[in-house]
Every structure is written in structure tokens, then in C-alpha cells.
Design an enzyme around this catalytic site. Structure first.
Site, PDB file in Angstrom:
ATOM      1  CE  LYS A 116      -3.182   2.510   2.892  1.00 49.29           C
ATOM      2  NZ  LYS A 116      -3.826   2.525   4.314  1.00 49.29           N
TER       3      LYS A 116
ATOM      4  CG  ASP B   3      -5.835   8.231   4.055  1.00 50.04           C
ATOM      5  OD1 ASP B   3      -6.600   8.591   3.461  1.00 50.04           O
ATOM      6  OD2 ASP B   3      -6.253   7.105   4.956  1.00 50.04           O
TER       7      ASP B   3
ATOM      8  CE  LYS C 127      -6.949   8.927   7.418  1.00 50.27           C
ATOM      9  NZ  LYS C 127      -7.488   7.771   8.089  1.00 50.27           N
TER      10      LYS C 127
ATOM     11  CG  ASP D 206      -2.070   5.239   4.775  1.00 49.35           C
ATOM     12  OD1 ASP D 206      -1.870   4.147   5.427  1.00 49.35           O
ATOM     13  OD2 ASP D 206      -3.024   5.745   4.333  1.00 49.35           O
TER      14      ASP D 206
ATOM     15  CG  ASP E 104      -9.945   7.309   6.368  1.00 52.29           C
ATOM     16  OD1 ASP E 104      -8.986   7.394   5.630  1.00 52.29           O
ATOM     17  OD2 ASP E 104     -10.394   7.381   7.394  1.00 52.29           O
TER      18      ASP E 104
ATOM     19  CD  GLU F  35      -6.579   5.120   1.927  1.00 53.76           C
ATOM     20  OE1 GLU F  35      -5.612   4.864   2.551  1.00 53.76           O
ATOM     21  OE2 GLU F  35      -7.905   5.549   2.724  1.00 53.76           O
TER      22      GLU F  35
ATOM     23  NE  ARG G   9     -10.761  -1.877   3.589  1.00 49.41           N
ATOM     24  CZ  ARG G   9     -11.299  -1.824   4.682  1.00 49.41           C
ATOM     25  NH1 ARG G   9     -12.481  -2.336   4.740  1.00 49.41           N
ATOM     26  NH2 ARG G   9     -10.705  -1.270   5.768  1.00 49.41           N
TER      27      ARG G   9
END
Length: 447
Positions: free
Chosen positions: A221, A226, A233, A244, A303, A305, A307
Site C-alpha cells: 500500500k 491519506d 479524517k 501510509d 477512507d 482506500e 484495500r
């Protein structure tokens, strides 16, 4: 600089002790005492110190040590346990501590001190040489993690990965730009990238010294920042979101380390790089995206994202490159932080045979992992959460959030042996990257 049995001997030597008749030695585990008359620094340790605690104490001691020293590595064998494991932990902890880290200050960070690691034996020398390669790439991962998001964009991280890979024999590197990603129909990755002013990148690294070995793909990933997208968030949760992209750095570093070590392996890395922003073109909640494998996904939460990009990365590895086993690494869920704290990486798999290989690897790497459940019902709730698509990327109950995320990803593995590693709690400490799982993937990839 880390030296090995160097002729460049220093005035001071560091030794581990568990007891001492010298009253000047501070008898607190992890404490260091300089006895100038003996030209020795004593590091006090308990004989029953665990490998985990030993690593922590050595990192702390060497991070603050103000001297160039010879390190009597064999003095650490006072710890109860296998000498080879103790040696590996101490050497790698020193190499970890000696990395100055990435910084952009007027006054450059001072380089680490010089440590001359003194030991005997060919077997220990082989461990040292392998650890040196592993830790080069652990520290490279950490430096990538520490890049601020305005510098460490998807394009720049891809460039740095390519630059680091140069000169490593047997390593093939391919970078896909946005147009090529569109041609590959990686709709989930493109959906996450839709609101960004910086195009997505996919970096693929391949190393194969023996094609008779089943190809294992490491998928990372790479969300370079993010924001949460339209499911924005809150302010306290935006801090640390530059980390991230840690999974992408981990998987590429692992393959580069295997190639540099000339390991017997057949591995590849897929790093899916983008940020997750809001804007006029960003993907909206309740949108439906089509993945590279054709499955449709309703966006229940922008959020969730990570996956999405991983799902397309897994499909790319299986369908375009013929991967036969898959491992992903991701800072995926806050739920794993609640479950395991900062002490363990969460792991998920439905394939016990592959997982046993992984257990051997993370034990040899001395990295701490705790297996979590993944069952059919975890996927079912993701499928039932959408009335218009094959599944939802986030079901609303918040139950078993790490497991449902793993089940979502396992769907895209198409029945291949698959392991999901959630490093959301182990990626960084005190605003600095840790480079977790590089050592484990190195061991897993080596045959």
C-alpha cells in the site's frame, strides 16, 4: 559507520555485563557506564532478557552513545538463548540505531558514530553480512517513510525506488504511469487517485534466480498521504498519514535486499502509489468502481482506500505476472492498533501451509506478529453491505474491522495462498519510520 573486525580500533570498548564487582557500574538494565581507567563502557543486562527487550535496550543505548567504540559482540552471549539469534539481534539493532534518519534542516544531522563490531567465527560473519544487506534496506525504507508528503509524492517515491535499484544485478524494475494504469483497467487505484493533482504510479520489481521456485508477490500500500477523502479524517488523525505509504516501501526494499544478497528466490514487488485527497474530481461516497479483475465495489467510506489500491495490485501480480503466492503489507486499519497495540504486526491467512512458512520467516527475522481470524462471514458482510455492487469497501457495523478488510483483500487473491500483514501499529515510532517486515519478507523470499 558500522565496521566489522576492523583494524581501525578505537580507544573505548563496549561490553555487556550481567554482574560486576565494580561499584561504579550502574546495575539497571540498559544503563551504560564508562570506566575510563579500564577504557570500557559497560552495558548492564539481565541474563533473562528477552530478544525483544534486548533489541530495545541496544537501540536505545547506541542511539545516545557519544563515542566511537569497539563492540565486544560476544559479551552479549551472557543472555540466555541461541547465540546466533542474540548476535543477529544486537548487530541489527546497532545498525538500526546508527541510521541518522531523513531531515531537511539548515544544519545537517551529524552522521552516526563509528562502531567496530568485534567477533570470531565464519558462521557469525555470514550472519553479519546478511544483516548488513537487510538493514541497508530497512533503513532505506525508514528514510522513505520519513519524507514529508509535499516531497514524498507518488512520483517522487517511485523515482527514489528506481534510483535505489540501480546497479542491483538481476533486478528488473518497471514503472507504470497513469495512462498505462488506465490501460491495465486498475479502476480501484484510479478511483483513489481521482482527486489528486499528482498522478498515480505503480512500481513493479522482479527478481528471479530460480524459476523453478513458485513466484511470490509482495504487494504494498503506497498512500503517500491519506486525508480520508470525502470521509475526511479529523485533525488528530491526519498526523502520521505520510506513513501510509509504508507498505510500498517495505515490499520494494525486501525485493531489492533479496536481489543484492543474490538469494535463491523468485519474488516480485508491486507498489501502488497515490495520495488520497478531496477535490472537485475526487471519488464520492456511494460511488461504484470496477476493479482490475472485474468485480464492482461500492465506496462506503473513502477512507477505506488502502484495500482498494491493494486489490488492484494483487490482481496485477496474479493475472499479468503469474504470481502463485501473495503477501500484502499495509498500514490498513485503526482496528489493529486497538487489538494489538504497537507490539505486534497483525497477520491474516486462510492457508495454513503458507502461513507456517511465514511463521518460520518472522521468527528467524525476530519480528513480532500475531495471527488474527479471517472467516467466510467476514467476506459475506462486505458483500451484503452493497445492494448495487459485488461488495462494499467498508461495512458499517465496525465489527472485526481488520478481519473484514483482510477478507475483502483475500477475495482478490483468487484462491492463491495469501497472507495479509497490517502494520498500522508497527510502521513508526515517535514520528520516525520503523521499516517493519522487511527482514521477515527477506527470510520468506529466500529458499
Amino acid at each position: 559507520m558500522i565496521l566489522k573486525n576492523s583494524n581501525k580500533s578505537f580507544d573505548l570498548t563496549l561490553k555487556a555485563v550481567s554482574s560486576s564487582k565494580n561499584e561504579m557500574v550502574v546495575k539497571t538494565p540498559g544503563a551504560t557506564t564508562l570506566i575510563s581507567e579500564e577504557k570500557t563502557i559497560y552495558l548492564f543486562l539481565n541474563e533473562n532478557t528477552s530478544l525483544r527487550k534486548l533489541e530495545e535496550l541496544v537501540k536505545k543505548a547506541f542511539s545516545s552513545l557519544p563515542y566511537n567504540v569497539n563492540v565486544d559482540i560476544e559479551s552479549f552471549f551472557l543472555i540466555k538463548g541461541e547465540e546466533k539469534s542474540i548476535f543477529q539481534v544486537v548487530v541489527e539493532a546497532i545498525m538500526f540505531a546508527n541510521n541518522p534518519g531523513w531531515a531537511l534542516k539548515k544544519e545537517a544531522s551529524k552522521p552516526g558514530n563509528d562502531f567496530n563490531i568485534v567477533f570470531n567465527g565464519k558462521e557469525l560473519e555470514e550472519i553479519f553480512n546478511t544483516s548488513e544487506i537487510k538493514m541497508e534496506f530497512v533503513n532505506f525504507t525508514r528514510d522513505l517513510q520519513d519524507l514529508p508528503p509535499n516531497i514524498g509524492t507518488s512520483v517522487e517515491v517511485a523515482n527514489k525506488l528506481v534510483e535505489k535499484s540501480k546497479g542491483i544485478a538481476g533486478l528488473k524494475v518497471t514503472v507504470y504511469n497513469k495512462k498505462q494504469i488506465e490501460d491495465l483497467k486498475m479502476g480501484l487505484l484510479l478511483g483513489v487517485n481521482a482527486g489528486s493533482s499528482v498522478d498515480a504510479r505503480v512500481v513493479v520489481m522482479e527478481y528471479s534466480s530460480d524459476t523453478s521456485i513458485e513466484k511470490t508477490a509482495f504487494i504494498g500500500k503506497g498512500i503517500c498521504f491519506d486525508s480520508g477523502g470525502y470521509n475526511l479524517k479529523g485533525s488528530p488523525f491526519l498526523k502520521g498519514m505520510k506513513f501510509d505509504m509504508s507498505g510500498a516501501a517495505v515490499v520494494c526494499s525486501s525485493v531489492m535486499a533479496l536481489a543484492k544478497a543474490k538469494a535463491k528466490a523468485n519474488v516480485m514487488a508491486v507498489a501502488c502509489l497515490t495520495d488520497n485527497r478531496i477535490g472537485s474530481t475526487a471519488t464520492l461516497t456511494e460511488s461504484v468502481l470496477t476493479s482490475m479483475n472485474g468485480a464492482t465495489v461500492e465506496i462506503g467510506n473513502t477512507d477505506a482506500e488502502g484495500r482498494l489500491v491493494l486489490a488492484d495490485g494483487i490482481t496485477l501480480a496474479i493475472r499479468k505476472f503469474g504470481a502463485q503466492k501473495v503477501v500484502d503489507v499495509a498500514t490498513l486499519t485503526g482496528a489493529i492498533v486497538i487489538a494489538l497495540g504497537a507490539w505486534f504486526t497483525g497477520s491474516f491467512s486462510t492457508n495454513d501451509t503458507f502461513y507456517k512458512e511465514f511463521e518460520v520467516a518472522h521468527n528467524k527475522a525476530v519480528e513480532y506478529v500475531w495471527r488474527q481470524p479471517i472467516i467466510d462471514e467476514h467476506l459475506e458482510v462486505m458483500q451484503k453491505a452493497s445492494k448495487v455492487a459485488d461488495m462494499n469497501n467498508a461495512e458499517s457495523s465496525r465489527q472485526a474491522g481488520s478481519s473484514t478488510a483482510a477478507a475483502f483483500l483475500n477475495y482478490f487473491a483468487e484462491g492463491k495462498p495469501y497472507i495479509h500483514l497490517d502494520i498500522a501499529a508497527t510502521d513508526a515510532t515517535n514520528d520516525r519510520g520503523n521499516g517493519p517486515m522487511v527482514k521477515t519478507l527477506f527470510e520468506l523470499g529466500s529458499k
